[in-house]
Design a protein around this motif. Sequence first.
Motif, mmCIF file in Angstrom:
data_model
loop_
_atom_site.group_PDB
_atom_site.id
_atom_site.type_symbol
_atom_site.label_atom_id
_atom_site.label_comp_id
_atom_site.label_asym_id
_atom_site.label_seq_id
_atom_site.Cartn_x
_atom_site.Cartn_y
_atom_site.Cartn_z
ATOM 1 N N LEU B 297 0.843 -1.190 -0.152
ATOM 2 C CA LEU B 297 -0.004 -0.045 0.039
ATOM 3 C C LEU B 297 0.979 1.104 0.051
ATOM 4 N N LEU B 298 1.939 1.308 0.919
ATOM 5 C CA LEU B 298 2.892 2.162 0.779
ATOM 6 C C LEU B 298 3.512 2.691 -0.578
ATOM 7 N N ARG B 299 3.970 1.348 -1.261
ATOM 8 C CA ARG B 299 4.464 1.589 -2.680
ATOM 9 C C ARG B 299 3.487 2.276 -3.603
ATOM 10 N N LEU B 300 2.184 1.761 -3.322
ATOM 11 C CA LEU B 300 1.110 2.103 -4.280
ATOM 12 C C LEU B 300 0.898 3.701 -4.307
ATOM 13 N N ARG B 301 1.131 4.348 -2.721
ATOM 14 C CA ARG B 301 0.997 5.638 -2.525
ATOM 15 C C ARG B 301 2.244 6.372 -3.055
ATOM 16 N N GLU B 302 3.291 5.725 -2.986
ATOM 17 C CA GLU B 302 4.376 6.398 -3.571
ATOM 18 C C GLU B 302 4.426 6.664 -5.020
ATOM 19 N N GLN B 303 3.899 5.659 -5.712
ATOM 20 C CA GLN B 303 3.708 5.438 -7.266
ATOM 21 C C GLN B 303 2.450 6.662 -7.547
ATOM 22 N N ALA B 304 1.382 6.642 -6.652
ATOM 23 C CA ALA B 304 0.280 7.582 -7.096
ATOM 24 C C ALA B 304 1.000 9.040 -6.791
ATOM 25 N N GLY B 305 1.908 9.200 -6.064
ATOM 26 C CA GLY B 305 2.353 10.770 -5.582
ATOM 27 C C GLY B 305 3.075 10.979 -6.928
#
Lengths: 250, 308
Positions: B297-305
């Motif tokens: 989920l953190l990686r997904l968030r970084e990607q979205a950022g």
Amino acid sequence: MERLSLAISAVLYLASFFLRYRRHRRLPAQWLLIAAVIIHSLALAARSYTAKHPPFTNLYETLMLLSFLLAVRLIVSGRRIPQAAMPGLTGCAAVLNLAAWLLPVALRTPRPLMPALNSIWMAIHVPAYFYGYMALLFAGTYSLLLLLRGKPVPELGGYIDAEVGIAFFSLNAGLLSGAIWAYQSWGNYWAWDPKETWALINILILGFYFHLRRPTPFKKALLVLIALLSVIFTYWGVSFILRGLHSYTG
Amino acid sequence: MKTTNQGKRTMIRIFQVTILILIMLLGISTFIGQHGEPSTGRPENALTHWNGWLQWDRFYQSPVHIALWGLLALLLLVSVTGGLIRRCWSRLMHLLLAICIILIGAEKSLNRRTMIAIPENVSIRLADRIPASGHSPDVVLTLQKFEIQLHSGTRTPRAFISHLIANHRDTLRLSVNHPLAFGRFRLYQNDFDPQPVYDIQVGDQPYRCGTGDTLTTPIGTVRIGRSDGDSGMITLRIGETTHKLRPDEPITFAGRPVRVKPAGYRFVSYIEVVEVRGIGLLLMSSVLYLTALGIALLRLREQAGRDC
């Protein structure tokens, strides 16, 4: 002390809400919110002292906890929250606090913990769930904003994703900690109790969210609102209608 | 590439349908009283007596329910092994979730649980009460005392404690949230019951026993059955003959006078014995799943950022 602090914090939350709603200057609203949280924490401390356990065990205490988590998050992540959602979220904290304050005496009388609840796992299981509920309230508010505007706001879609991620993780953590606790208490980590089953349904709905085909902000917002309704039923409906192993939460 | 995308779309569609059916069925099942559930559970409603091929009153053990979870685990495994999930942590998270579902299924079907009842001052051999497994611990347990601790100044229980003696020498405390372990077996405090105790006089010889106990006396084996609460009659079984008598009413059997009278209550502690199989592996997999989920989920968030 506890009731007075709760009432004062509710009034301060309401004041902060009106300032934000009327789009007055942001700073006084934020200071009112900080003051409300400080007084709210006094109410929680007083409740813990009176009940002789952390305030996580019934509807009254969890309403206090949920509004507290929501308000703390509003302060901590203030700059990263879309300003359009601030009045709604502050209003949520005020309503939850008022709801706790208005509950009938029978539902807010502190009761000693039954043997199964005397466990350190309560301090992990309940906050994990309520952190998830709080994140879902954020996602629900953003979703409502998005649906009410009637036009796609890509920025809000990103915020919803982030909050649903937090909620999904917290609900999973709550479920796992609850399973470990149940195993320690009864030697059975899963009993298909109505509350457990609805907790699993909430996770499945959020799991569906992450597997949407061609996800659009509208689809996402709608699914978040369905998840929020399911969580509300798990929190209130199951306790009052279905009962079971978690019936003490009412 | 086109085939992979098409495969991914099909998998997602099947996944969505499975999840939707599961949500719907699980939601309905919570409104229907389940077989073997205590009467204090769900309220009676129109759905309670409604059953069908889905076996609503045993839904959680029904083939449909098990098949849906099996399908879900299979979908997760296929999407991981078929390269339909690209991100490393997401792949690991899906794999661990599939493992968790399979382990839960295996653990629930292999899991053996036995409820044993031990009255106060009675000894039992654990191996005699557990269905033969070849691993039953050779332990003799005596319930010395069952204690209900109360919160000070209230009548609310704080702890239910079975004070046990293992093999006539080791003193043990078994209470809710504090299980005991004997090899592969875990003992859990489940329930308790106050049970009437009787004084039995056979000739000059006094005996004391509770409901269901068997005594060996000069006139044969003596057993007290359930007393009739309304009339106060006590059921006494001597050998093969059954007698109904009032408290302290004398009868003569084999030339000896026999009397029975109530002598208060004793506690019976209900202890659940669980044979632990693969629970460590399940715990490890679920903790790893949660960790992988957090990172994914953190990686997904970084990607979205980054995309923003």
